[in-house]
Design a protein around this motif. Structure first.
Motif, PDB file in Angstrom:
ATOM      1  N   VAL A   1       0.859  -1.175   0.000  1.00 49.06           N
ATOM      2  CA  VAL A   1       0.000   0.000   0.000  1.00 49.06           C
ATOM      3  C   VAL A   1       0.902   1.234   0.000  1.00 49.06           C
ATOM      4  O   VAL A   1       1.878   1.290   0.741  1.00 49.06           O
ATOM      5  CB  VAL A   1      -0.915   0.019   1.238  1.00 49.06           C
ATOM      6  CG1 VAL A   1      -1.642   1.337   1.354  1.00 49.06           C
ATOM      7  CG2 VAL A   1      -1.905  -1.141   1.182  1.00 49.06           C
ATOM      8  N   GLN A   2       0.559   2.191  -0.816  1.00 44.01           N
ATOM      9  CA  GLN A   2       1.270   3.469  -0.842  1.00 44.01           C
ATOM     10  C   GLN A   2       0.335   4.538  -0.294  1.00 44.01           C
ATOM     11  O   GLN A   2      -0.843   4.581  -0.639  1.00 44.01           O
ATOM     12  CB  GLN A   2       1.699   3.834  -2.269  1.00 44.01           C
ATOM     13  CG  GLN A   2       2.699   2.872  -2.883  1.00 44.01           C
ATOM     14  CD  GLN A   2       2.037   1.595  -3.394  1.00 44.01           C
ATOM     15  OE1 GLN A   2       0.995   1.622  -4.006  1.00 44.01           O
ATOM     16  NE2 GLN A   2       2.686   0.445  -3.129  1.00 44.01           N
ATOM     17  N   LEU A   3       0.889   5.409   0.564  1.00 37.80           N
ATOM     18  CA  LEU A   3       0.108   6.453   1.215  1.00 37.80           C
ATOM     19  C   LEU A   3       0.717   7.814   0.925  1.00 37.80           C
ATOM     20  O   LEU A   3       1.930   7.988   1.049  1.00 37.80           O
ATOM     21  CB  LEU A   3       0.073   6.232   2.729  1.00 37.80           C
ATOM     22  CG  LEU A   3      -0.425   4.880   3.225  1.00 37.80           C
ATOM     23  CD1 LEU A   3      -0.337   4.822   4.754  1.00 37.80           C
ATOM     24  CD2 LEU A   3      -1.842   4.620   2.768  1.00 37.80           C
TER      25      LEU A   3
ATOM     26  N   ALA B   1      -4.637   6.416  -0.322  1.00 33.48           N
ATOM     27  CA  ALA B   1      -3.969   5.118  -0.389  1.00 33.48           C
ATOM     28  C   ALA B   1      -4.165   4.509  -1.766  1.00 33.48           C
ATOM     29  O   ALA B   1      -5.253   4.600  -2.349  1.00 33.48           O
ATOM     30  CB  ALA B   1      -4.523   4.181   0.676  1.00 33.48           C
TER      31      ALA B   1
ATOM     32  N   ALA C   1      -1.745   2.866   7.690  1.00 34.91           N
ATOM     33  CA  ALA C   1      -2.724   1.850   7.334  1.00 34.91           C
ATOM     34  C   ALA C   1      -2.257   0.487   7.826  1.00 34.91           C
ATOM     35  O   ALA C   1      -1.066   0.175   7.776  1.00 34.91           O
ATOM     36  CB  ALA C   1      -2.928   1.811   5.825  1.00 34.91           C
TER      37      ALA C   1
ATOM     38  N   ILE D   1      -5.754  -1.680  -1.633  1.00 43.03           N
ATOM     39  CA  ILE D   1      -6.649  -0.917  -0.759  1.00 43.03           C
ATOM     40  C   ILE D   1      -7.779  -1.773  -0.188  1.00 43.03           C
ATOM     41  O   ILE D   1      -8.270  -1.495   0.909  1.00 43.03           O
ATOM     42  CB  ILE D   1      -7.227   0.312  -1.483  1.00 43.03           C
ATOM     43  CG1 ILE D   1      -8.024  -0.104  -2.712  1.00 43.03           C
ATOM     44  CG2 ILE D   1      -6.115   1.291  -1.832  1.00 43.03           C
ATOM     45  CD1 ILE D   1      -8.811   1.042  -3.328  1.00 43.03           C
TER      46      ILE D   1
ATOM     47  N   CYS E   1      -5.388  11.736   3.231  1.00 46.93           N
ATOM     48  CA  CYS E   1      -4.452  10.647   2.944  1.00 46.93           C
ATOM     49  C   CYS E   1      -5.066   9.799   1.846  1.00 46.93           C
ATOM     50  O   CYS E   1      -6.203   9.341   1.991  1.00 46.93           O
ATOM     51  CB  CYS E   1      -4.198   9.808   4.183  1.00 46.93           C
ATOM     52  SG  CYS E   1      -3.028   8.455   3.914  1.00 46.93           S
TER      53      CYS E   1
ATOM     54  N   MET F   1      -7.338   2.583   9.324  1.00 47.43           N
ATOM     55  CA  MET F   1      -6.615   3.753   8.869  1.00 47.43           C
ATOM     56  C   MET F   1      -6.464   4.689  10.058  1.00 47.43           C
ATOM     57  O   MET F   1      -7.357   4.733  10.911  1.00 47.43           O
ATOM     58  CB  MET F   1      -7.402   4.452   7.756  1.00 47.43           C
ATOM     59  CG  MET F   1      -7.614   3.588   6.540  1.00 47.43           C
ATOM     60  SD  MET F   1      -9.293   3.754   5.858  1.00 47.43           S
ATOM     61  CE  MET F   1     -10.164   2.577   6.866  1.00 47.43           C
TER      62      MET F   1
ATOM     63  N   ILE G   1      -7.066  -3.164   3.301  1.00 47.45           N
ATOM     64  CA  ILE G   1      -6.837  -2.269   4.444  1.00 47.45           C
ATOM     65  C   ILE G   1      -7.885  -2.524   5.521  1.00 47.45           C
ATOM     66  O   ILE G   1      -9.078  -2.433   5.271  1.00 47.45           O
ATOM     67  CB  ILE G   1      -6.858  -0.799   4.000  1.00 47.45           C
ATOM     68  CG1 ILE G   1      -5.652  -0.513   3.091  1.00 47.45           C
ATOM     69  CG2 ILE G   1      -6.829   0.118   5.218  1.00 47.45           C
ATOM     70  CD1 ILE G   1      -5.633   0.896   2.525  1.00 47.45           C
TER      71      ILE G   1
ATOM     72  N   THR H   1      -8.042   3.819  -5.465  1.00 48.36           N
ATOM     73  CA  THR H   1      -7.617   4.610  -4.318  1.00 48.36           C
ATOM     74  C   THR H   1      -8.651   4.588  -3.209  1.00 48.36           C
ATOM     75  O   THR H   1      -9.838   4.369  -3.440  1.00 48.36           O
ATOM     76  CB  THR H   1      -7.356   6.078  -4.702  1.00 48.36           C
ATOM     77  OG1 THR H   1      -8.564   6.652  -5.204  1.00 48.36           O
ATOM     78  CG2 THR H   1      -6.253   6.201  -5.731  1.00 48.36           C
TER      79      THR H   1
END
Length: 121
Positions: free
Chosen positions: A2-4, A24, A101, A28, A22, A34, A31, A79
């Motif tokens: 996951v990229q935030l 993500a 996350a 996703i 934020c 959060m 997740i 996202t």
């Protein structure tokens, strides 16, 4: 994975408001929860607010009644966004704010790069 990516940090006067976001990307749908953390100079990183995928919310005592965490519904498979609305800000809220996350079956947390919030006259 996951990229935030956080955004929304700024310089604001005492009593003012800011909204942090934020976004993500990646896994996703995996997740679980959060959160927003913050770290002031010389202090440890602390939890500000968290929200689970089913909507359970938790706040630090220091921000209850002033901050609101929320998450957008997944509108596409690309996202997921969650936000932190911060009102009645004081100098004690000055810190770098990080989104975090937790992902199913992954033992480590994912973090954003941080966004600076400075409350000063």
């Amino acid at each position: 994975q996951v990229q935030l990516v956080e955004s929304g940090g700024d310089l604001v006067q005492p009593g003012g408001s800011l909204n942090l976001s934020c976004v993500a990307s990646g896994a996703i749908l995996a997740i679980n929860s959060m959160a927003w953390y913050r770290q002031a100079p010389g202090k440890e990183r602390e939890l500000v607010a968290s929200i689970t995928s089913n909507g359970n919310i938790n706040y630090a005592d220091s921000v209850k009644g002033r901050f609101t965490i929320s998450k957008d519904n997944v509108k596409n498979m690309l996202t997921l966004q969650w936000n932190l609305q911060m009102n009645s800000l004081s100098s004690a809220d000055t810190a770098v704010y990080y989104c975090q996350a937790k992902v199913k079956y992954v033992t480590y947390d994912f973090w954003g790069q941080g966004t600076q919030v400075t409350v000063s006259a």
